[in-house]
Design an enzyme around this catalytic site. Structure first.
Site, PDB file in Angstrom:
ATOM      1  N   CYS A  88     -13.578  -8.012  20.047  1.00 29.08           N
ATOM      2  CA  CYS A  88     -12.760  -7.266  19.089  1.00 29.08           C
ATOM      3  C   CYS A  88     -11.627  -6.541  19.806  1.00 29.08           C
ATOM      4  CB  CYS A  88     -13.612  -6.265  18.310  1.00 29.08           C
ATOM      5  SG  CYS A  88     -14.398  -5.014  19.333  1.00 29.08           S
ATOM      6  N   CYS A 100      -0.885   6.935   7.012  1.00 34.85           N
ATOM      7  CA  CYS A 100      -2.204   6.980   7.646  1.00 34.85           C
ATOM      8  C   CYS A 100      -2.213   6.048   8.867  1.00 34.85           C
ATOM      9  CB  CYS A 100      -3.310   6.594   6.668  1.00 34.85           C
ATOM     10  SG  CYS A 100      -3.592   4.824   6.489  1.00 34.85           S
ATOM     11  N   CYS A 151       0.838  -1.214   0.000  1.00 38.86           N
ATOM     12  CA  CYS A 151       0.000   0.000   0.000  1.00 38.86           C
ATOM     13  C   CYS A 151       0.866   1.255   0.000  1.00 38.86           C
ATOM     14  CB  CYS A 151      -0.918   0.014   1.219  1.00 38.86           C
ATOM     15  SG  CYS A 151      -2.094   1.395   1.194  1.00 38.86           S
ATOM     16  N   GLU A 186     -30.093  -4.224  23.133  1.00 44.25           N
ATOM     17  CA  GLU A 186     -29.207  -3.252  22.483  1.00 44.25           C
ATOM     18  C   GLU A 186     -29.524  -1.845  22.981  1.00 44.25           C
ATOM     19  OE1 GLU A 186     -26.719  -0.973  20.464  1.00 44.25           O
ATOM     20  OE2 GLU A 186     -26.549  -3.155  20.625  1.00 44.25           O
ATOM     21  N   GLN A 191     -20.349  -4.844  10.517  1.00 42.94           N
ATOM     22  CA  GLN A 191     -18.971  -5.304  10.445  1.00 42.94           C
ATOM     23  C   GLN A 191     -18.327  -4.855   9.142  1.00 42.94           C
ATOM     24  OE1 GLN A 191     -17.091  -6.697  12.615  1.00 42.94           O
ATOM     25  NE2 GLN A 191     -18.474  -7.497  14.179  1.00 42.94           N
TER      26      GLN A 191
END
Length: 511
Positions: free
Chosen positions: A450, A60, A54, A329, A279
């Site tokens: 995660c 970045c 990349c 939620e 996701q």
């Protein structure tokens, strides 16, 4: 020379591609294939290398390492961690290594003549332009270039953080790859992009709304179904004037294109509003869901905490014929997506399914009662302390739950505000759960993480209570190019003891 087994076509046809160990060779290697699915030995040799290629690397803040995308270093740490807990068969699955990101939030800065559309440089609010991002689905990069043209031609002013001025603050690009009119092998490459423009105004009646409509029309005219290249699925506007770092405001408006955004994961069609969490790596998420389903018994009652739009719970209702599924939620924006997804479930699904707008950290035990399986998919910070406490002390509440004659959510004259809100905003689909199971306590806890560091802490706390033991663990490469892994961990009630049973059987055989 070691080989990586990469797929440049559908899984039924595999191609061998050499991955050189030399970093110099890697930097001059041709562009990587667009589709990559990896088959790995348990402990690959150090020289097995796949590179990012990349041009934006190190400028970045998106990717943190350039080589060995198929197996980040953190996998070795995870393997050792689970080994110390008695799980010696930890697995790690990787899918696409490039062009995997189907959802991206990008800052828009610079000027109308030279707009910058990309990510912040690490530790700063200086935006790095990333037009050739190797992680992005190719159509996200194409849509970004189209947006750049529109900004320049229409003189749309990017946001100035210091002054609080300008028109366009951020853009969210989300790709749907589920198009049943195309062969399955062509759907990913031909994904369409839902574009959400975060506009620096209170609403659609603000003075700069004419530019917003002009920009939306430009995108649709040049990327919509009547253009030479059909690229754009829809265009939305979000209105945000706050000076903080929160990307989205509370007000959304559908401008052009299809209103409903569909994807197919976990065996079901799911609807995602631009405000809903989705996701970024949809293919890796689908692989995780297929594995998760194997740990849920047919006909089980499931509580899905931190449920979002209920994708996990609804996929279990459809594939495991669950008796009941409760989705909890805190983001009320997810309710509409849940309802649309539930409406599209197969007609044969005969479950009691509900969605509740509630904070799972408030009296979490009340959501666990009546469930055989608890699924938690918390944000990166991990589980709320109150939920960890409830799971640690689940044995001590067993007698209390059994002696209660009714579920906590059915108590007369309920006055707790979070329970009342959950009732008011809940959605009930299908038949009601029978009272026979109303006081059951979960035997299985499935944790999707995660955040590796927070998971380790939560895992240690759960195991220290002796109320749970860790049975299985799997890792997934959701974010190639980073030191982040997604973990699927399966806990069972009690202290286990499987090893002793196996040893006992061996002794009997020897006698």
């Amino acid at each position: 020379m070691p080989l990586c087994l990469l797929s440049t076509r559908p899984p039924s046809s595999l191609t061998l591609i050499t991955c050189h160990a030399s970093s110099g060779a890697l930097r001059t290697h041709p562009s990587p294939p667009s589709t990559s699915s990896l088959s790995l030995p348990p402990t690959p040799p150090p020289s097995l290398t796949c590179a990012l290629h990349c041009p934006h690397f190190q400028s970045c803040s998106g990717c943190t390492h350039e080589f060995n995308l198929h197996r980040p270093i953190i996998v070795d740490e995870a393997t050792d961690f689970f080994n110390t807990l008695g799980v010696s068969d930890f697995t790690f699955d990787t899918c696409r290594l490039w062009e995997w990101r189907c959802r991206a939030k990008l800052a828009v800065r610079g000027s109308a003549e030279s707009p910058l559309i990309g990510l912040y440089q690490e530790g700063t609010h200086n935006v790095v332009d990333i037009p050739q991002c190797k992680a992005h689905h190719p159509n996200i990069n194409a849509a970004v270039e189209l947006l750049r043209r529109g900004i320049t031609e229409l003189n749309v002013q990017p946001y100035d953080e210091d002054q609080g001025t300008g028109d366009l603050r951020y853009v969210q690009m989300a790709v749907t790859t589920y198009n049943t009119s195309l062969p399955a092998s062509e759907r990913y490459r031909n994904g369409k992009v839902q574009v959400s423009l975060v506009w620096n105004s209170r609403n659609e009646n603000s003075p700069n709304s004419e530019k917003l409509n002009a920009l939306a029309n430009f995108l649709w005219r040049n990327g919509g179904p009547k253009s030479n290249v059909h690229l754009i699925h829809s265009v939305w506007a979000n209105f945000q004037t706050s000076a903080n770092n929160i990307i989205f405001g509370n007000r959304w408006r559908h401008l052009l294109g299809e209103r409903d955004f569909w994807e197919h994961v976990g065996g079901i069609d799911i609807a995602l509003a631009p405000s809903s969490f989705g996701q970024a790596n949809t293919r890796a998420f689908d692989i995780l869901l297929r594995k998760l389903q194997k740990y849920v018994p047919f006909g089980a009652s499931v509580a899905d905490l931190y449920a979002g739009a209920g994708v996990i719970g609804l996929s279990l209702a459809a594939t495991r014929k669950c008796r009941s599924v409760k989705c909890i939620e805190i983001n009320k924006e997810s309710k509409l997506s849940f309802e649309k997804t539930a409406d599209r479930l197969p007609k044969i699904v005969d479950s009691s399914i509900s969605w509740h707008h509630a904070d799972a950290s408030k009296e979490p035990l009340s959501w666990m009662v009546g469930s055989d399986v608890i699924v938690v998919d918390p944000p990166r910070k991990g589980l709320d302390t109150s939920l960890v406490d409830a799971l640690q002390n689940i044995k001590s509440v067993k007698h209390k739950a059994k002696s209660s004659s009714e579920s906590p959510h059915e108590v007369k004259d309920e006055k707790r505000p979070w329970i009342l809100r959950a009732r008011e905003d809940s959605v009930q689909i299908g038949r009601k759960t029978t009272s026979v199971d109303s006081q059951a306590l979960p035997e299985t806890l499935i944790y999707i993480s995660c955040g590796w560091e927070s998971f380790k802490e939560d895992c240690k706390l759960l195991l220290s209570s002796k109320a749970w033991h860790l049975e299985k663990a799997h890792g997934y490469n959701f974010f190639p190019g980073t030191q982040s892994i997604e973990v699927l961990a399966v806990f069972k009630r009690g202290q286990g003891g499987l090893k002793k049973k196996k040893l006992g059987k061996k002794k009997k055989k020897r006698l």
